[in-house]
Design a protein around this motif. Structure first.
Motif, PDB file in Angstrom:
ATOM      1  N   GLY A 186       0.631  -1.259   0.010  1.00 35.70           N
ATOM      2  CA  GLY A 186      -0.147  -0.097   0.100  1.00 35.70           C
ATOM      3  C   GLY A 186       0.814   1.159   0.194  1.00 35.70           C
ATOM      4  N   HIS A 200       1.202   4.104  -3.036  1.00 31.40           N
ATOM      5  CA  HIS A 200       1.065   5.483  -2.569  1.00 31.40           C
ATOM      6  C   HIS A 200       1.999   6.435  -3.089  1.00 31.40           C
ATOM      7  N   ASN A 212      -7.348   5.781  -3.344  1.00 28.42           N
ATOM      8  CA  ASN A 212      -8.512   4.690  -2.840  1.00 28.42           C
ATOM      9  C   ASN A 212      -7.555   3.386  -2.675  1.00 28.42           C
ATOM     10  N   HIS A 270      -4.488   3.888  -0.066  1.00 27.46           N
ATOM     11  CA  HIS A 270      -4.917   3.866   1.143  1.00 27.46           C
ATOM     12  C   HIS A 270      -5.518   2.785   1.876  1.00 27.46           C
ATOM     13  N   TYR A 271      -6.411   2.055   1.114  1.00 31.60           N
ATOM     14  CA  TYR A 271      -7.317   0.866   1.933  1.00 31.60           C
ATOM     15  C   TYR A 271      -6.336  -0.207   2.392  1.00 31.60           C
ATOM     16  N   HIS A 330      -3.824   1.294   4.987  1.00 31.90           N
ATOM     17  CA  HIS A 330      -4.513   1.549   6.441  1.00 31.90           C
ATOM     18  C   HIS A 330      -4.865   0.002   6.886  1.00 31.90           C
ATOM     19  N   THR A 331      -4.991  -0.803   5.996  1.00 32.88           N
ATOM     20  CA  THR A 331      -5.533  -2.211   6.526  1.00 32.88           C
ATOM     21  C   THR A 331      -4.476  -2.670   7.265  1.00 32.88           C
ATOM     22  N   PHE A 371      -6.079   8.555   8.886  1.00 30.24           N
ATOM     23  CA  PHE A 371      -7.438   7.970   8.603  1.00 30.24           C
ATOM     24  C   PHE A 371      -8.289   8.882   7.878  1.00 30.24           C
ATOM     25  N   GLN A 378      -9.084   9.491   3.739  1.00 31.67           N
ATOM     26  CA  GLN A 378     -10.535   9.282   3.220  1.00 31.67           C
ATOM     27  C   GLN A 378     -10.802   7.851   3.604  1.00 31.67           C
ATOM     28  N   THR A 379     -10.186   7.077   4.740  1.00 33.45           N
ATOM     29  CA  THR A 379     -10.532   6.084   5.235  1.00 33.45           C
ATOM     30  C   THR A 379     -11.079   6.176   6.511  1.00 33.45           C
ATOM     31  N   TYR A 416     -13.874   5.826   7.703  1.00 36.78           N
ATOM     32  CA  TYR A 416     -15.055   4.900   7.747  1.00 36.78           C
ATOM     33  C   TYR A 416     -14.134   3.495   8.216  1.00 36.78           C
ATOM     34  N   LEU A 417     -13.140   3.165   8.100  1.00 33.85           N
ATOM     35  CA  LEU A 417     -12.229   2.187   8.455  1.00 33.85           C
ATOM     36  C   LEU A 417     -11.639   2.325  10.059  1.00 33.85           C
TER      37      LEU A 417
END
Length: 240
Positions: free
Chosen positions: A83, A87, A123, A126-127, A130-131, A173, A177-178, A180-181
């Motif tokens: 990730g 990025h 998108n 980041h996901y 951040h995961t 986060f 834009q994460t 909501y995670l």
């Protein structure tokens, strides 16, 4: 100062440096101006932070690591690094594209090239990244929870370290834009530790560190969400 408490402080400071302070180095790199100093220094991010994750993982318990835990760590580290790598490249191209558009040199912001770059930058990367960050928190916490206690929590170090990491976590986060995670994770982690693990916190420095972080992040998310009626990025409200 116990070794693990010292590691959490070092980790939180370096996490803040690489995730927050590098934005101030967004100036052309002297030897290759298409890149910025931010891009160059960001190459070090996984090389510095992944080994510290590993040190915290190893130190979090007196119990020897097992193969399944080590494999889980490697998978999460790979997701984290993948990730970050996506990025780093996409963000560099994205910044260059927007810079060229503003200078009226070349505007590709309406093309499929820019759309793909933006998707990879904002998108997919980041996901994945951040995961990986949240997965590391879960893995380190699980190992310490289940393992033999071998250190004590130094609250004078753990609290400021947790606050630094919690603030950085919130910024990462939110701007990534994460929210909501990251927001639900911070709530669930806080509730889980407070309900089931609060009695063992004096012997679990990592649990205490991440609890302080998640409590602060949760409070910041709630305050931000109430004030703005949602989770707009700092850049969307003109703060950066």
């Amino acid at each position: 100062m116990q070794k693990l408490s010292r590691l959490t402080l070092i980790f939180s400071l370096l996490f803040a440096v690489f995730f927050l302070l590098l934005i101030f180095f967004r100036i052309p790199f002297q030897f290759f101006p298409l890149m910025s100093y931010q891009d160059v220094f960001d190459l070090l991010t996984p090389l510095v932070l992944i080994p510290i994750y590993w040190l915290m993982y190893k130190t979090s318990s007196a119990t020897e690591t097992n193969r399944s835990g080590e494999i889980a760590f490697m998978i999460l580290a790979a997701i984290w690094a993948m990730g970050h790598g996506i990025h780093l490249a996409a963000n560099s191209i994205d910044n260059l594209s927007e810079g060229l558009a503003k200078s009226q040199g070349l505007d590709i912001t309406t093309t499929d090239i820019y759309t793909l770059t933006y998707f990879l930058d904002e998108n997919l990367s980041h996901y994945l990244w951040h995961t990986g960050i949240l997965g590391m928190v879960a893995l380190l916490s699980f190992r310490e929870w289940k393992g033999s206690a071998n250190q004590t929590t130094q609250w004078g170090v753990t609290i400021p370290a947790g606050m630094i990491y919690g603030f950085t976590y919130f910024c990462v986060f939110l701007e990534g834009q994460t929210a909501y995670l990251g927001f639900p994770f911070s709530i669930l982690y806080s509730l889980l530790i407070l309900l089931l693990g609060r009695k063992i916190l004096p012997q679990k420095p990592l649990l205490a560190f991440f609890l302080v972080s998640c409590l602060l992040a949760t409070a910041l998310f709630i305050g931000w969400g109430i004030y703005w009626g949602g989770f707009p990025e700092f850049s969307d409200v003109g703060l950066i």
